[in-house]
Design an enzyme around this catalytic site. Structure first.
Site, PDB file in Angstrom:
ATOM      1  N   ASP A   1     -82.363  27.141   9.241  1.00 17.54           N
ATOM      2  CA  ASP A   1     -83.610  25.882   9.117  1.00 17.54           C
ATOM      3  C   ASP A   1     -84.221  26.303  10.341  1.00 17.54           C
ATOM      4  OD1 ASP A   1     -82.030  24.493   6.844  1.00 17.54           O
ATOM      5  OD2 ASP A   1     -81.328  23.480   8.205  1.00 17.54           O
TER       6      ASP A   1
ATOM      7  N   LYS B   1     -87.672  30.999   8.490  1.00 21.68           N
ATOM      8  CA  LYS B   1     -87.908  31.981   8.245  1.00 21.68           C
ATOM      9  C   LYS B   1     -88.941  31.586   7.138  1.00 21.68           C
ATOM     10  CE  LYS B   1     -83.206  31.879   7.615  1.00 21.68           C
ATOM     11  NZ  LYS B   1     -83.186  30.478   8.637  1.00 21.68           N
TER      12      LYS B   1
ATOM     13  N   GLY C   1     -82.071  27.538   2.122  1.00 23.18           N
ATOM     14  CA  GLY C   1     -83.029  26.747   0.985  1.00 23.18           C
ATOM     15  C   GLY C   1     -84.657  27.536   1.703  1.00 23.18           C
ATOM     16  N   HIS C   2     -85.615  27.996   1.095  1.00 23.42           N
ATOM     17  CA  HIS C   2     -86.793  28.186   1.901  1.00 23.42           C
ATOM     18  C   HIS C   2     -88.185  27.820   1.409  1.00 23.42           C
ATOM     19  CE1 HIS C   2     -84.383  32.575   3.371  1.00 23.42           C
ATOM     20  NE2 HIS C   2     -83.834  30.892   4.031  1.00 23.42           N
TER      21      HIS C   2
ATOM     22  N   GLN D   1     -79.331  31.484   6.040  1.00 22.78           N
ATOM     23  CA  GLN D   1     -78.696  30.833   8.157  1.00 22.78           C
ATOM     24  C   GLN D   1     -79.435  30.848   8.798  1.00 22.78           C
ATOM     25  OE1 GLN D   1     -76.525  32.476   5.036  1.00 22.78           O
ATOM     26  NE2 GLN D   1     -77.539  30.319   3.745  1.00 22.78           N
TER      27      GLN D   1
HETATM   28  P1  IMP Z   1     -71.409  26.513   3.834  1.00 24.41           P
HETATM   29  O1  IMP Z   1     -72.371  27.240   3.575  1.00 24.41           O
HETATM   30  O2  IMP Z   1     -71.669  25.408   2.385  1.00 24.41           O
HETATM   31  O3  IMP Z   1     -70.041  26.495   3.147  1.00 24.41           O
HETATM   32  O4  IMP Z   1     -71.673  24.994   5.064  1.00 24.41           O
HETATM   33  C1  IMP Z   1     -71.359  25.374   6.257  1.00 24.41           C
HETATM   34  C2  IMP Z   1     -71.856  25.691   7.113  1.00 24.41           C
HETATM   35  O5  IMP Z   1     -73.415  25.917   7.470  1.00 24.41           O
HETATM   36  C3  IMP Z   1     -72.258  23.583   7.245  1.00 24.41           C
HETATM   37  O6  IMP Z   1     -72.690  23.230   8.556  1.00 24.41           O
HETATM   38  C4  IMP Z   1     -73.791  24.001   6.496  1.00 24.41           C
HETATM   39  O7  IMP Z   1     -74.586  22.800   6.905  1.00 24.41           O
HETATM   40  C5  IMP Z   1     -74.395  25.041   7.398  1.00 24.41           C
HETATM   41  N1  IMP Z   1     -75.534  26.397   6.037  1.00 24.41           N
HETATM   42  C6  IMP Z   1     -75.512  26.330   5.572  1.00 24.41           C
HETATM   43  N2  IMP Z   1     -75.852  26.821   4.882  1.00 24.41           N
HETATM   44  C7  IMP Z   1     -77.044  26.179   5.601  1.00 24.41           C
HETATM   45  C8  IMP Z   1     -78.671  26.777   5.322  1.00 24.41           C
HETATM   46  O8  IMP Z   1     -79.471  27.486   4.935  1.00 24.41           O
HETATM   47  N3  IMP Z   1     -79.046  25.937   6.982  1.00 24.41           N
HETATM   48  C9  IMP Z   1     -78.348  25.652   7.391  1.00 24.41           C
HETATM   49  N4  IMP Z   1     -77.416  25.457   7.485  1.00 24.41           N
HETATM   50  C10 IMP Z   1     -76.760  25.627   6.416  1.00 24.41           C
END
Ligand code: IMP
Length: 422
Positions: free
Chosen positions: A12, A15, A39-40, A221
């Protein structure tokens, strides 16, 4: 030219906006890891585009590629394609390429993610990411190409479904949800629709680079959510650092020209896990409100904290950043003092580099340096000279502590709210 952009913090970082600006000079934008957990947000002419899977170059008319290391939820893919089309952006084989070998996030991955997250307390996005990657590593994966070959799809599932049913049952879930034929048929329908876009992305990226084209690899991420180098179990299930672009696209590390790190002017984290500079109480709330710190994918409130130069030292090493883009500087306006974490204290010792174990990072207390804030609204600044002296000093300090030049500073969500620092 091959440029890799990654998040330098916990995701977040903004990017989407930075890639939207950078990609003007590129021929193609390619996603190399993650899935629709990302999420972009890109804002163009007052219109907001929220993308999860389709690369952020979508609104710039670039060639859009989804590499073999991405995990794709066909329903999200279809939703995004439809959404872009409804806003007048054509999406078809001429501009979208999805690798045949990209993994498919199956309904049972999502089910298992929801069932286990309750126990692990990681706070995942419930998009099935971890379970889809487990099946890749476990060599039990349905790939995008399988959605176009019905017989193979059902044959593979006949092997997989009983295993998933047994696990779901053990976890107290409803095993009948695993064999949801209506939903699985919908997957096949989408497979038929996107068949024309399925291709060998690795080959295409390499060919384009050999022809002298410019390719931008878009990370999802952030560095500290990397499955190997991140913060213990509180991570996502892919490699999020720059070298992941090489592995996941099959592009030689020799080909990388630039590595851009995107960092917020403060820090946020969504989900559980260590966060040494987290601010609790009113000030944290204020940053969340002003910065609009709610997840693009899940709407969850993000935890907010000060900029952490200790974590950044590690991010610079892991990614090899050649430059930094700093976002959301405007959000810090109106604060009397702004803190930067320059070291941690752990068991009576001062650390300049984060400890390797998450358990230790949980116990670190930040050592802060305080800088003077500014009161002016800086969202209209377009040149470094248009910023108040203290805002400039803040960016210069970030640069100095990271040892990497800052090239872009963002002061608002719109494209034009951008300062080219150098
Ligand atoms: P997962 O990727 O859904 O398995 O989540 C694992 C961890 O990564 C959690 O803490 C999510 O909140 C975090 N996470 C996954 N994708 C994002 C992202 O795009 N931005 C911020 N945090 C993320």
């Amino acid at each position: 030219m091959f440029t890799v952009v990654t998040g330098a913090q916990f995701g977040d970082e903004g990017k989407g906006k930075i890639i939207d600006i950078l990609c003007e000079d590129y021929d193609a934008v390619v996603r190399f890891q993650g899935g629709d957990n990302a999420g972009h947000t890109v804002v163009v002419g007052g219109e907001k585009f929220k993308l999860h899977l389709i690369p952020s170059g979508a609104v710039r008319g670039k060639r859009l590629l989804i590499g073999p290391g991405v995990v794709v939820n066909p329903l999200s893919l279809k939703r995004e394609m439809d959404e872009l089309r409804s806003r007048g952006i054509s999406i078809g084989k001429e501009n979208l390429g999805i690798d045949m070998k990209a993994g498919v996030i199956m309904p049972y991955h999502i089910l298992l993610d929801k069932l286990t997250d309750r126990r692990t307390g990681i706070g995942t996005t419930h998009k099935g990411i971890g379970f889809a990657y487990q099946d890749k590593i476990g060599r039990n994966e349905i790939q995008m190409i399988d959605l176009t070959e019905e017989e193979i799809f059902w044959r593979k599932l006949e092997e997989i479904i009983p295993l998933k049913e047994a696990i779901v049952e053990k976890l107290g879930g409803d095993k009948s949800e695993v064999r949801n034929e209506e939903l699985l048929r919908r997957y096949l329908e989408i497979g038929r629709e996107v068949k024309e876009c399925l291709t060998d992305v690795s080959f295409e990226v390499n060919e384009r680079l050999e022809r002298g084209e410019n390719i931008l690899a878009e990370g999802a991420q952030g560095t500290f959510l990397d499955v190997v180098h991140g913060t213990g179990k509180y991570v996502t299930s892919s490699n999020t650092i720059s070298s992941s672009a090489c592995v996941n696209l099959g592009v030689s590390p020799k080909k990388v020209d630039k590595i851009v790190g995107v960092a917020k002017a403060y820090t946020t984290r969504v989900g559980s896990g260590p966060f040494p500079t987290e601010i609790h109480g009113e000030l944290g709330e204020r940053l969340r409100e002003i910065g609009g710190e709610f997840g693009t994918t899940t709407g969850r409130p993000r935890r907010c904290g000060w900029y952490d130069a200790v974590l950044m030292r590690k991010a610079v090493k892991l990614n090899g950043y050649t430059e930094l883009a700093v976002t959301k500087l405007d959000v810090l306006g109106g604060l009397k003092n702004i803190k930067i974490c320059v070291a941690y204290e752990l068991d009576g010792k001062e650390l300049r580099y984060p400890p390797e174990r998450a358990e230790e990072l949980f116990r670190c207390t930040p050592v802060y340096e305080e800088l003077d804030g500014w009161d002016e609204d800086i969202s209209g600044a377009r040149e470094p000279s248009e910023l108040p002296k203290n805002a400039r000093a803040y960016i210069e300090r970030i640069e100095e502590l990271a040892g990497v030049p800052v090239t872009i500073v963002s002061v608002g969500e719109r494209r034009d709210q951008t300062i080219l620092w150098r």
